[in-house]
Write a protein that holds these residues in place. Structure first.
Motif, PDB file in Angstrom:
ATOM      1  N   CYS A  70      -5.121   4.625   5.272  1.00 22.34           N
ATOM      2  CA  CYS A  70      -5.031   3.795   4.397  1.00 22.34           C
ATOM      3  C   CYS A  70      -4.238   4.510   3.218  1.00 22.34           C
ATOM      4  CB  CYS A  70      -6.291   3.330   3.765  1.00 22.34           C
ATOM      5  SG  CYS A  70      -7.180   2.210   4.843  1.00 22.34           S
ATOM      6  N   ASP A  71      -5.272   5.125   2.276  1.00 23.76           N
ATOM      7  CA  ASP A  71      -4.464   5.784   1.168  1.00 23.76           C
ATOM      8  C   ASP A  71      -4.182   7.189   1.438  1.00 23.76           C
ATOM      9  OD1 ASP A  71      -5.232   3.516  -0.600  1.00 23.76           O
ATOM     10  OD2 ASP A  71      -6.876   4.374  -1.285  1.00 23.76           O
ATOM     11  N   GLU A  76      -0.295  10.889  -5.987  1.00 19.68           N
ATOM     12  CA  GLU A  76      -0.481  11.086  -7.477  1.00 19.68           C
ATOM     13  C   GLU A  76      -0.416   9.828  -8.085  1.00 19.68           C
ATOM     14  OE1 GLU A  76       2.256  14.176  -8.730  1.00 19.68           O
ATOM     15  OE2 GLU A  76       1.415  15.591  -7.114  1.00 19.68           O
ATOM     16  N   ASP A  77       0.164   8.767  -7.517  1.00 20.35           N
ATOM     17  CA  ASP A  77      -0.012   7.516  -8.234  1.00 20.35           C
ATOM     18  C   ASP A  77      -1.339   6.665  -8.225  1.00 20.35           C
ATOM     19  OD1 ASP A  77       2.712   7.644  -8.869  1.00 20.35           O
ATOM     20  OD2 ASP A  77       3.178   6.657  -7.009  1.00 20.35           O
ATOM     21  N   ILE A  78      -2.288   7.510  -7.520  1.00 18.02           N
ATOM     22  CA  ILE A  78      -3.527   6.913  -7.244  1.00 18.02           C
ATOM     23  C   ILE A  78      -4.394   7.498  -8.377  1.00 18.02           C
ATOM     24  CG2 ILE A  78      -5.587   6.231  -5.919  1.00 18.02           C
ATOM     25  CD1 ILE A  78      -3.741   6.236  -3.508  1.00 18.02           C
ATOM     26  N   PRO A  79      -5.172   6.853  -9.519  1.00 15.77           N
ATOM     27  CA  PRO A  79      -5.866   7.377 -10.624  1.00 15.77           C
ATOM     28  C   PRO A  79      -6.874   8.560  -9.785  1.00 15.77           C
ATOM     29  CG  PRO A  79      -5.886   4.980 -10.750  1.00 15.77           C
ATOM     30  CD  PRO A  79      -5.330   5.274  -9.380  1.00 15.77           C
ATOM     31  N   LEU A  84     -10.400   7.728  -2.899  1.00 14.42           N
ATOM     32  CA  LEU A  84      -9.645   7.214  -1.947  1.00 14.42           C
ATOM     33  C   LEU A  84     -10.013   6.814  -0.697  1.00 14.42           C
ATOM     34  CD1 LEU A  84      -7.050   9.961  -2.370  1.00 14.42           C
ATOM     35  CD2 LEU A  84      -6.822   7.957  -3.311  1.00 14.42           C
ATOM     36  N   GLU A  85      -9.845   5.553  -0.205  1.00 16.05           N
ATOM     37  CA  GLU A  85      -9.946   5.457   1.270  1.00 16.05           C
ATOM     38  C   GLU A  85      -9.021   5.985   2.010  1.00 16.05           C
ATOM     39  OE1 GLU A  85     -10.984   1.124   2.014  1.00 16.05           O
ATOM     40  OE2 GLU A  85     -11.660   0.874  -0.278  1.00 16.05           O
ATOM     41  N   LEU A  86      -9.307   7.133   2.547  1.00 22.42           N
ATOM     42  CA  LEU A  86      -8.161   7.822   3.434  1.00 22.42           C
ATOM     43  C   LEU A  86      -7.809   7.183   4.721  1.00 22.42           C
ATOM     44  CD1 LEU A  86      -6.885  10.580   3.098  1.00 22.42           C
ATOM     45  CD2 LEU A  86      -8.752  11.399   4.263  1.00 22.42           C
ATOM     46  N   GLY A  87      -9.104   6.340   5.301  1.00 21.81           N
ATOM     47  CA  GLY A  87      -8.775   5.768   6.479  1.00 21.81           C
ATOM     48  C   GLY A  87      -9.509   5.568   7.639  1.00 21.81           C
ATOM     49  N   ASP A  88      -9.280   5.264   8.720  1.00 22.78           N
ATOM     50  CA  ASP A  88     -10.341   5.079   9.694  1.00 22.78           C
ATOM     51  C   ASP A  88      -9.849   5.903  11.106  1.00 22.78           C
ATOM     52  OD1 ASP A  88     -11.644   2.963   8.450  1.00 22.78           O
ATOM     53  OD2 ASP A  88      -9.848   1.794   9.088  1.00 22.78           O
ATOM     54  N   VAL A  89     -10.737   6.598  11.547  1.00 22.77           N
ATOM     55  CA  VAL A  89     -10.615   7.229  13.128  1.00 22.77           C
ATOM     56  C   VAL A  89     -11.726   6.615  14.069  1.00 22.77           C
ATOM     57  CG1 VAL A  89     -10.943   9.368  14.171  1.00 22.77           C
ATOM     58  CG2 VAL A  89     -10.132   9.664  11.955  1.00 22.77           C
TER      59      VAL A  89
END
Length: 169
Positions: A70-71, A76-79, A84-89
């Motif tokens: 995901c993120d 650096e553009d994300i506050p 952060l939603e890093l993602g899914d495994v």
């Protein structure tokens, strides 16, 4: 860091939820992720993994692990104050357990490898090209040895399978 673990089918996960969280924390720290992140780890049966692999990769068979980023942990553009939603495994423990002997692994060790593999994908690693595969595999090996030492196991006993490539899928 938050690790959201899902096991709706109540499958044997091969490693404990605490170890899943510990592995995720170790990999993120080792990769220099300092931000607050959220990761989803799901354990699914072979049928669901087959369906996901067909839908998202166009490959009509089951697989051991899938990752959906995901993120970016390094965007650096994300506050900086947001999570952060890093993602899914997504892990298929039945597939992982069945393939473990082929690689000289226990089901638990193979699950650890697949989890590290999936987490590295969330952090931008890939293995489509040979040079990328070599970098990713070397990092997996290093992390798995570190994790073995943390568990009190012999890091030299870590077995790592062959390079992985998507082109042969």
């Amino acid at each position: 860091m938050a690790v959201l673990i899902s096991n709706d089918a109540e499958l044997s996960t091969l490693i404990s939820e605490d170890e899943v969280c510990s592995i995720a924390a170790h990999v993120l720290a080792a990769e220099g992720v300092e931000r607050e992140v959220e990761i989803s780890v799901s354990f699914v049966d072979e049928e669901e993994m087959h369906a996901l692999n067909a839908e998202w990769r166009g490959i009509d068979r089951t697989t051991d692990v899938l990752s959906f980023e995901c993120d970016s942990a390094f965007d650096e553009d994300i506050p900086a104050d947001g999570v952060l939603e890093l993602g899914d495994v997504i892990l298929a423990p039945q597939v992982i357990a069945a393939q473990a002997p082929d690689f000289g692994n226990t089901p638990a060790d193979e699950c650890r490898l697949m989890l590290v593999h999936g987490l590295l994908h969330l952090l931008g690693y890939d293995h489509i090209e040979d040079d990328e595969a070599e970098v990713m595999e070397a990092r997996e090996d290093e992390l798995l040895r570190e994790l073995a030492a943390c568990r009190g196991d012999d890091p030299d006993a870590i077995v790592h399978g062959p390079l992985t490539h998507h082109e042969n899928d």
